[in-house]
Scaffold this motif. Structure first.
Motif, PDB file in Angstrom:
ATOM      1  N   VAL A  68      42.833 -42.723  16.364  1.00 32.40           N
ATOM      2  CA  VAL A  68      41.923 -42.525  15.233  1.00 32.40           C
ATOM      3  C   VAL A  68      41.092 -41.256  15.445  1.00 32.40           C
ATOM      4  O   VAL A  68      40.922 -40.445  14.527  1.00 32.40           O
ATOM      5  CB  VAL A  68      40.988 -43.743  15.061  1.00 32.40           C
ATOM      6  CG1 VAL A  68      39.929 -43.446  14.001  1.00 32.40           C
ATOM      7  CG2 VAL A  68      41.789 -44.978  14.672  1.00 32.40           C
ATOM      8  N   LYS A  69      40.594 -41.085  16.661  1.00 36.99           N
ATOM      9  CA  LYS A  69      39.771 -39.908  16.967  1.00 36.99           C
ATOM     10  C   LYS A  69      40.555 -38.615  16.785  1.00 36.99           C
ATOM     11  O   LYS A  69      40.008 -37.586  16.371  1.00 36.99           O
ATOM     12  CB  LYS A  69      39.242 -40.006  18.394  1.00 36.99           C
ATOM     13  CG  LYS A  69      38.206 -38.946  18.740  1.00 36.99           C
ATOM     14  CD  LYS A  69      37.588 -39.209  20.091  1.00 36.99           C
ATOM     15  CE  LYS A  69      36.491 -38.198  20.388  1.00 36.99           C
ATOM     16  NZ  LYS A  69      35.843 -38.470  21.718  1.00 36.99           N
ATOM     17  N   GLU A  70      41.849 -38.661  17.077  1.00 37.31           N
ATOM     18  CA  GLU A  70      42.698 -37.471  16.957  1.00 37.31           C
ATOM     19  C   GLU A  70      43.269 -37.296  15.553  1.00 37.31           C
ATOM     20  O   GLU A  70      44.010 -36.347  15.291  1.00 37.31           O
ATOM     21  CB  GLU A  70      43.840 -37.560  17.968  1.00 37.31           C
ATOM     22  CG  GLU A  70      43.372 -37.500  19.419  1.00 37.31           C
ATOM     23  CD  GLU A  70      44.501 -37.747  20.407  1.00 37.31           C
ATOM     24  OE1 GLU A  70      45.597 -38.166  19.952  1.00 37.31           O
ATOM     25  OE2 GLU A  70      44.289 -37.537  21.606  1.00 37.31           O
ATOM     26  N   GLY A  71      42.948 -38.233  14.660  1.00 38.20           N
ATOM     27  CA  GLY A  71      43.436 -38.136  13.291  1.00 38.20           C
ATOM     28  C   GLY A  71      44.873 -38.562  13.114  1.00 38.20           C
ATOM     29  O   GLY A  71      45.515 -38.214  12.111  1.00 38.20           O
ATOM     30  N   ARG A  72      45.390 -39.348  14.052  1.00 34.70           N
ATOM     31  CA  ARG A  72      46.768 -39.813  13.981  1.00 34.70           C
ATOM     32  C   ARG A  72      46.830 -41.201  13.337  1.00 34.70           C
ATOM     33  O   ARG A  72      45.854 -41.936  13.303  1.00 34.70           O
ATOM     34  CB  ARG A  72      47.385 -39.838  15.391  1.00 34.70           C
ATOM     35  CG  ARG A  72      47.400 -38.483  16.072  1.00 34.70           C
ATOM     36  CD  ARG A  72      47.573 -38.611  17.563  1.00 34.70           C
ATOM     37  NE  ARG A  72      48.852 -39.207  17.913  1.00 34.70           N
ATOM     38  CZ  ARG A  72      49.133 -39.702  19.119  1.00 34.70           C
ATOM     39  NH1 ARG A  72      48.209 -39.692  20.085  1.00 34.70           N
ATOM     40  NH2 ARG A  72      50.321 -40.204  19.371  1.00 34.70           N
ATOM     41  N   SER A  73      47.994 -41.566  12.863  1.00 33.51           N
ATOM     42  CA  SER A  73      48.162 -42.828  12.150  1.00 33.51           C
ATOM     43  C   SER A  73      48.108 -44.033  13.089  1.00 33.51           C
ATOM     44  O   SER A  73      48.593 -43.984  14.222  1.00 33.51           O
ATOM     45  CB  SER A  73      49.502 -42.831  11.410  1.00 33.51           C
ATOM     46  OG  SER A  73      49.736 -44.095  10.814  1.00 33.51           O
TER      47      SER A  73
END
Length: 202
Positions: A177-182
């Motif tokens: 989530v922090k890295e913007g991944r699904s």
């Protein structure tokens, strides 16, 4: 003539307590809970989000209320899942012995047996738990090995069940989530939507 009332043949409830930080709750948790219902078997699983874990630091800066709401979403309308606020409603570390006493007081005379679900790694550390002797008198510990954990050494006094689950970690979900991944398919869709809406783990 006075007729004697027949004794009820209905057995008491078999309840499993499923405690954890659920930070966040994920598909692995729901599969484990369903597996415990089937394998032990249980009448009810009580999910108990922890307020302050006594043996590890809570990461992610997410409130107990948010974690509780995510578990409620994950449990959904399952007829044999219930979510308890018992640990969130009291101050201080969430010791299992206190939780068990409070939950058992909520079901006086209605429960045939209580179970407590733990991961296999936690089962090895039970001797360090507060009032473990009293806990063993009140509940039966159920250990659930991680997926692929083949060299699992059984712990005396702990029952082991093998359930089909997934090797998913909450820490990996927070990182994604922090890295913007699904995180699709790692958490229930309702939980994924809640995390996005509240901006959690950013």
């Amino acid at each position: 003539m006075i007729r004697r009332r027949k004794k009820s043949s209905t057995p008491g409830l078999r309840i499993g307590i499923f405690g954890g930080t659920f930070n966040p709750v994920h598909i692995g948790h729901t599969l484990l809970a369903q597996g415990a219902l089937d394998e032990i078997p249980l009448d009810l699983v009580l999910w108990v989000p922890c307020r302050i874990p006594p043996h590890k630091k809570l990461k992610g800066d997410v409130s107990g209320e948010d974690r509780y709401r995510m578990v409620r979403l994950a449990a959904g309308s399952h007829p044999r899942f219930r979510v308890s606020r018992v640990e969130l409603q009291r101050s201080g570390p969430s010791y299992t012995i206190d939780t068990v006493k409070l939950l058992q007081a909520e079901f006086p005379g209605r429960v045939a047996r209580w179970y407590f679900l733990v991961g296999a790694d936690s089962a090895r550390q039970l001797s360090a738990w507060r009032q473990i002797g009293e806990l063993r008198k009140r509940i039966t510990f159920i250990a659930v090995p991680r997926p692929g954990q083949k060299l699992w050494r059984r712990v005396k006094g702990v029952r082991t069940i093998l359930v089909k689950t997934l090797d998913i970690s909450a820490s990996d979900i927070r990182k994604r989530v922090k890295e913007g991944r699904s995180i699709r398919y790692l958490v229930p869709d309702t939980v994924r939507a809640y995390i996005a809406r509240k901006g959690l783990y950013r």
